[in-house]
Design a protein around this motif. Structure first.
Motif, short mmCIF file in Angstrom:
data_model
loop_
_atom_site.label_atom_id
_atom_site.label_comp_id
_atom_site.label_asym_id
_atom_site.label_seq_id
_atom_site.Cartn_x
_atom_site.Cartn_y
_atom_site.Cartn_z
N TYR A 233 16.09 10.97 19.06
CA TYR A 233 16.52 12.38 19.82
C TYR A 233 16.05 12.21 21.31
CZ TYR A 233 17.57 13.76 15.05
OH TYR A 233 18.19 14.08 13.71
N TYR A 234 16.53 13.48 22.03
CA TYR A 234 16.13 13.30 23.28
C TYR A 234 14.60 13.57 23.63
CZ TYR A 234 21.01 13.96 24.90
OH TYR A 234 22.38 14.01 25.08
N GLU A 235 14.21 14.11 22.62
CA GLU A 235 12.52 14.43 22.63
C GLU A 235 11.92 12.94 22.97
OE1 GLU A 235 14.51 15.77 20.66
OE2 GLU A 235 13.75 18.04 20.37
N ASP A 236 12.46 11.83 21.94
CA ASP A 236 11.84 10.55 22.11
C ASP A 236 12.07 9.84 23.32
OD1 ASP A 236 11.15 10.18 18.94
OD2 ASP A 236 12.99 11.17 19.06
N LEU A 237 13.37 10.19 23.73
CA LEU A 237 13.59 9.50 25.18
C LEU A 237 12.67 10.04 26.21
CD1 LEU A 237 15.66 7.36 26.39
CD2 LEU A 237 17.16 9.39 26.76
N ARG A 238 12.60 11.18 26.11
CA ARG A 238 11.68 11.96 27.19
C ARG A 238 10.21 11.58 27.37
NH1 ARG A 238 14.57 16.80 26.18
NH2 ARG A 238 12.88 17.63 24.99
N GLU A 239 9.86 11.34 25.80
CA GLU A 239 8.44 10.83 25.54
C GLU A 239 8.51 9.43 26.00
OE1 GLU A 239 5.35 9.86 21.84
OE2 GLU A 239 7.43 10.72 21.66
N PHE A 240 9.35 8.59 25.92
CA PHE A 240 9.18 7.24 26.45
C PHE A 240 9.15 7.18 27.98
CE2 PHE A 240 11.11 3.36 27.96
CZ PHE A 240 10.12 2.32 27.56
N HIS A 241 9.97 8.13 28.65
CA HIS A 241 10.05 8.34 30.04
C HIS A 241 8.33 8.52 30.66
CE1 HIS A 241 14.48 9.03 30.37
NE2 HIS A 241 14.25 7.80 29.89
N GLN A 242 7.63 9.35 29.68
CA GLN A 242 6.39 9.55 30.24
C GLN A 242 5.45 8.60 30.29
OE1 GLN A 242 4.74 12.46 27.63
NE2 GLN A 242 6.54 14.08 27.89
N TYR A 243 5.96 7.31 29.46
CA TYR A 243 5.19 6.17 29.60
C TYR A 243 5.44 5.14 30.73
CZ TYR A 243 3.06 7.67 25.28
OH TYR A 243 2.44 8.35 24.24
#
Length: 273
Positions: A233-243
């Motif tokens: 989901y979008y949350e996972d995509l945003r989480e990856f962007h943090q890394y």
């Protein structure tokens, strides 16, 4: 003309007052007319942003598809109606965020793509399907994957791809002969197929099996990164962007493809930086 067709006609003409009256009288906002289009599709196709908003507020399905597999957002985008498209895009994002939150609450281990990773998948010449016969990746995506590969490889060096699928983007990446090519893949059957088809034997390829969230310590610093997962989901995509700052070199290229609504162009996010 029945009330559903009347609603489609009013939406097509941009008659916001009549649309409101028909909705209040109980007209079905998800009705498909003889053309196979919903009121929302008609309003989007003709750029009637105020009608698009009213229909969405009444519960019109933003992700319904026409016989030609086009959504209301696709119609708005193809016709160049930016305001209507933005309204639909925001509706789609909000819906996916809500669904993602619900899915996370229902899944006690917090693994939103766990079901997919446990499913059997099937390969054919032009597609990769999950256990419910939904497309994980299809051959028509090849030109898009080649464009992503060209972008992330434009600086040469070391490339990271998260999500192998059918190997379309990785095959394209190999054409640029990067110094190193790291592939993260979490599905066991996809991973086994990678091994069977010789990907582990390529001199510049390193395969890391597992979810990207679990293998982050094994990742290094890259000149180009591509991200394409399934069942997240979008949350996972945003989480990856943090890394990303820890994975991408200062002048590196990042690109992603995230098909959160398969078969619906509005639901497929495609972005580079």
């Amino acid at each position: 003309m029945d009330v559903g067709d009347q609603l489609c006609e009013a939406a097509k003409n941009g008659d916001a007052g009549k649309v409101k009256a028909l909705i209040e009288s109980g007209a079905d906002v998800s009705h498909f007319d003889g053309e196979g289009l919903t009121p929302l599709m008609h309003a989007a196709k003709h750029g009637h942003a105020d009608v698009v908003k009213k229909l969405l507020e009444a519960g019109a399905p933003w992700n319904a598809l026409s016989p030609s597999n086009l959504s209301a957002g696709d119609f708005a985008m193809d016709a160049g109606h930016q305001e209507a498209f933005d309204i639909l895009l925001n509706a789609g994002i909000q819906a996916e965020l809500v669904l993602g939150t619900i899915a996370r609450k229902d899944n006690k281990i917090g693994d939103c793509n766990g079901d997919y990773l446990e499913d059997r998948v099937s390969f054919s010449e032009d597609k990769l399907m999950d256990a419910e016969s939904k497309a994980v990746m299809m051959a028509w995506e090849k030109p898009l994957m080649e464009a992503h590969a060209k972008a992330v490889c434009s600086g040469g060096g070391h490339i990271l791809n998260i999500g192998f699928g059918m190997g379309l983007v990785d095959t394209a990446i190999q054409q640029y002969a990067p110094a190193s090519h790291t592939i993260v893949e979490a599905h066991p059957e996809v991973y086994e197929r990678m091994i069977r088809t010789g990907w582990a034997e390529k001199d510049n390829v390193k395969i890391i099996f597992g979810r990207w969230q679990d293998v982050l310590p094994q990742l290094e610093l890259y000149d180009g990164i591509f991200f394409d997962t399934y069942g997240e989901y979008y949350e996972d995509l945003r989480e990856f962007h943090q890394y990303l700052p820890a994975l991408l070199k200062p002048e590196g290229i990042y690109s992603f493809f995230n098909g959160l609504c398969g078969g619906n162009g509005l639901g497929e996010d495609d972005w580079q930086c």
